[in-house]
Design an enzyme around this catalytic site. Structure first.
Site, mmCIF file in Angstrom:
data_model
loop_
_atom_site.group_PDB
_atom_site.id
_atom_site.type_symbol
_atom_site.label_atom_id
_atom_site.label_comp_id
_atom_site.label_asym_id
_atom_site.label_seq_id
_atom_site.Cartn_x
_atom_site.Cartn_y
_atom_site.Cartn_z
ATOM 1 N N ASP A 294 37.594 49.169 88.984
ATOM 2 C CA ASP A 294 37.388 49.463 87.448
ATOM 3 C C ASP A 294 36.536 48.694 87.021
ATOM 4 O OD1 ASP A 294 37.087 50.839 85.124
ATOM 5 O OD2 ASP A 294 39.191 51.361 84.874
HETATM 6 C C1 BGC Z 1 37.199 53.170 82.769
HETATM 7 C C2 BGC Z 1 36.889 53.897 83.658
HETATM 8 C C3 BGC Z 1 35.500 54.308 83.756
HETATM 9 C C4 BGC Z 1 34.561 52.979 83.569
HETATM 10 C C5 BGC Z 1 32.985 53.233 83.683
HETATM 11 C C6 BGC Z 1 36.085 51.934 82.458
HETATM 12 O O1 BGC Z 1 36.499 51.288 81.375
HETATM 13 O O2 BGC Z 1 38.381 52.617 82.678
HETATM 14 O O3 BGC Z 1 37.815 54.984 83.781
HETATM 15 O O4 BGC Z 1 35.049 55.170 84.805
HETATM 16 O O5 BGC Z 1 34.842 52.106 82.620
HETATM 17 O O6 BGC Z 1 32.721 53.632 82.452
#
Ligand code: BGC
Length: 764
Positions: A294
């Site tokens: 993530d």
């Molecule tokens: C979130 C993800 C997301 C990523 C990119 C993160 O903060 O947990 O779900 O895909 O950001 O935007």
């Protein structure tokens, strides 16, 4: 060769056929030879590239970066020129082509960039939020919406989407419940399959589709206290029986990517959790694609007090099984070449990760077709067809929670004036829900406007907000600071409520739209209370006191507590997307009949959380209604609940066997009749309860469902196969899957309160 393996080889063969020659070989089973050949061709192309790459070029391929003006971080252009593997948060075709050209013209090996983006429920055409789509209990519809979203995304040059989000959660305080499939692993698994099929098509590399990234692996929905990012402590049994099944389903459907979650699972941060990413994800679940962390989760290995420094974080993430780092700032994976020289990571592991990233680029055809057709991209957005699908999806997601004296549907001949009331009723942005970005110019429609455009001539639609939505800002560091020191919303005086109440009084019906602003839910959108934010409850009380017919339309992503007198009708519309107002108009007047069902249990208050239907029976089950001395333990609405404008009756459950051996299947069926006055949809739900065994098992578990359409008076027999898959569970003591000798009770009905009416035995 397993079916899955064969399908993936077929996919590769299809892809390579587009660019390379794949001659048929006489006298041999064509499929096998060509697919094996295709696999060899792919492997050879990857090997050739890998052999030319420096460690720095390899590390660059293992990064997906977003340039967000973060100090000292290279911008997109610099990254593109230096051969970055992936860029995310760019969605304009011209910008995607420009960056792609920079990469292809300037980087030494001319490896195309893979563009990623959060496309959770649409890009320009916005479909209902995922929890809303889950409430449709209609995997076919969900597949169609994701196929449409994938088409728009691929058209603009996005090859990879950060979805589906498959975190089962039993805690609606958690803001991200809106992005996911709800509380139940069986429903979530069906949705996972549908989403992956919709996003990727029958195989990875299908034209006009994208790579699906199942997230967040794993257990993110179990964060302590429903607080976003907090640690998840999940038992072995819960992990296997509740949180992992949708991921297994997504992987079986061919998901090409998995995103490792932010939080520590039982103490070990997911991006550095070797057991989770290897033993479980690759070993047990058979995942073959690439794992991305993530955003900033590799850097977070330091924050968690897990890694010593940035190099340690990068090494431990890579060694644990994270193939690619997602970062908005500096890349930690750029430390990997030094780690390689020092022998702290192996060349083999580095190559393995890079090969996985290159493989997806080949399979998407990016080497052969790196650019998008900008004109076609914009022509392909928000087509009439996808907007119509958005109407249908919003209609099928709607759940009718209450309808006293048949207030709904409204009678066109008797209604001359409608008052739309509430701050969310006039908002254009909120109905689209989270993960919708202004730069994509999403199609937006307020509920009030949608009603105005769609109710029959001669019906006047007026609007009054009544109260304001409290402020709640998140997102950029500045907004987060603002939130940290957030000022309370400017207090509403009573004049807005008085005005809205007067409007209700002078109208034939009040449509009161209540809920949460779209930015009060989603990432960093957890709440400690389920009460209506701001003064919406006062607004509700005041409008109800007029004695006028009131329909409350809920726009929300989590259950909310309504206090005091309840309105006669409550329609759960979620954040319905681009066409919510159109769908609402059809639902209110009966052109569409609500048939959705709740994908979660609706607690009375936050104090009951977690509460979910598939709990265990424990001491004093008869007293389970009074586990609290100050409140009943039962929810307001059970899982699977939803009314219709018609009624359905069920006739005795049948079984084709009364006893089976473990490993065998049986069929159960039931007759469902539309016993009411009009056509409508019912979601027929099958629940099983295991009476005894080597572990205590939940009071009931969903094991089958089907959404059917019945005309008034029509009867249909609905059958379900109960296979070993539905009878087995993960036994924490044995650390294995089990099918116990036991008696199983069967309930088939309209929601999770359906009575048990048959049983069968499993005997060795
Ligand atoms: C979130 C993800 C997301 C990523 C990119 C993160 O903060 O947990 O779900 O895909 O950001 O935007």
């Amino acid at each position: 060769m397993g079916v899955g393996k064969r399908a993936s080889l077929l996919a590769i063969s299809w892809l390579l056929a587009a660019s390379a020659v794949t001659p048929a070989v006489a006298d041999a089973p064509l499929e096998e030879v060509t697919t094996a050949r295709a696999q060899r061709q792919l492997d050879a192309r990857i090997r050739r590239l890998l052999a030319q790459m420096t460690p720095e070029e390899k590390a660059a391929q293992l990064l997906t970066a977003a340039g967000m003006n973060i100090a000292n971080a290279p911008d997109h252009d610099t990254r593109a020129r230096s051969g970055v593997g992936s860029i995310f948060f760019v969605s304009k075709p011209a910008e995607i082509n420009r960056l792609q050209k920079l990469a292809l013209d300037n980087s030494r090996l001319k490896i195309p960039i893979l563009f990623g983006y959060d496309v959770l429920h649409g890009l320009k055409t916005v479909f209902p939020v995922p929890i809303g789509l889950a409430a449709s209990w209609d995997p076919e519809l969900i597949e169609q919406t994701q196929a449409a979203a994938a088409g728009e995304a691929r058209g603009v040059g996005i090859g990879w989407v950060f979805g589906p989000m498959l975190d089962v959660t039993r805690d609606p305080r958690w803001g991200r419940i809106v992005e996911g499939p709800g509380e139940d692993p069986y429903l979530a698994s069906a949705i996972a399959r549908a989403q992956v099929r919709g996003l990727q098509g029958p195989q990875l590399g299908t034209p006009g589709r994208v790579v699906a990234g199942a997230k967040h692996f794993a257990g993110y929905g179990a964060g302590s206290g429903g607080r976003d990012y907090d640690e998840a402590n999940v038992s072995d049994a819960e992990l296997w029986n509740v949180y992992l099944p949708p991921f297994r389903a997504a992987i079986d459907a061919g998901a090409g990517n998995v995103m490792a979650a932010y939080m520590p699972l039982n103490g070990i941060p997911a991006a550095g959790n070797h057991w989770l990413l290897n033993d479980v994800l690759r070993g047990q679940l058979g995942f073959k694609g690439w794992v991305v962390s993530d955003n900033q989760a590799v850097r977070n290995l330091l924050t968690h007090g897990f890694a010593r420094d940035r190099s340690d974080a990068a090494e431990r993430a890579l060694n644990a099984g994270t193939d690619m780092e997602m970062a908005t700032g500096l890349s930690n994976f750029q430390e990997l070449p030094a780690s390689l020289s020092a022998g702290r990571i192996s060349g083999k592991r580095l190559n393995e990760a890079v090969a996985r990233v290159l493989a997806v680029k080949f399979r998407l055809g990016l080497f052969d077709h790196p650019y998008v057709d900008e004109k076609a991209a914009s022509d392909g957005l928000a087509s009439r067809e996808s907007l119509d699908l958005a109407v249908r999806a919003a209609e099928r997601s709607a759940v009718l929670l209450r309808n006293e004296n048949g207030l709904l549907p409204l009678d066109r001949t008797k209604i001359h004036s409608i008052a739309v009331i509430g701050p969310l009723g006039g908002s254009t942005r909120d109905p689209a829900g989270p993960w919708v970005f202004a730069e994509n110019e999403p199609v937006l429609q307020s509920l009030a406007d949608g009603l105005r455009q769609n109710v029959a001539n001669g019906i006047e639609v007026s609007y009054a907000p009544g109260v304001t939505m409290p402020r709640r800002l998140i997102g950029s560091p500045i907004e987060m600071m603002d939130r940290q020191y957030s000022r309370p919303a400017p207090a509403d005086d009573d004049s807005g409520i008085a005005q809205a109440t007067a409007l209700a009084r002078s109208s034939d019906v009040a449509i009161l739209v209540l809920g949460e602003g779209q930015n009060m839910i989603g990432e960093m959108g957890s709440r400690s209370s389920l009460d209506l934010p701001g003064r919406q409850q006062d607004l509700l009380d005041s409008v109800l006191a007029t004695g006028k017919p009131v329909v409350v339309v809920l726009m929300n992503g989590r259950p909310l507590t309504l206090r005091g007198n309840l309105p006669p009708a409550i329609l759960e519309l979620w954040y319905p997307g681009s066409q919510g107002g159109t769908a609402l108009s059809r639902l209110l007047f009966g052109d569409a009949v609500p048939g959705g069902k709740l994908p979660y249990t609706w607690p009375r208050s936050a104090g009951q959380i977690p509460t979910f239907y598939a709990h265990l029976t424990t001491h004093d089950p008869k007293g389970s209604e009074r586990r609290y001395w100050d409140d009943p333990s039962s929810p307001v609405y059970p899982f699977g609940f939803g009314l219709s404008y018609t009624t359905f009756s069920y006739k005795a459950v049948q079984l084709d066997h009364s006893t089976i051996r473990p490993g065998a299947s049986l069929t159960t069926s039931v007759q469902v009749t539309n016993s009411g006055p009009r056509a409508g949809d019912e979601v027929v739900q099958l629940y099983l309860h295991q009476r005894s065994g080597s572990s205590a098992r939940p009071v009931r578990e969903l094991k089958g469902f089907r959404r059917i359409h019945l005309d008034a008076g029509e009867t249909r027999t609905v059958s379900f196969e109960i296979s070993p898959e539905q009878l087995r569970y993960w036994n924490a003591a044995a650390r294995d899957w089990m099918i116990d000798n036991s008696t199983f009770d069967v309930a088939i009905g309209t929601d999770s309160m359906a009575p048990f009416s048959a049983s069968f035995n499993v005997e060795r």
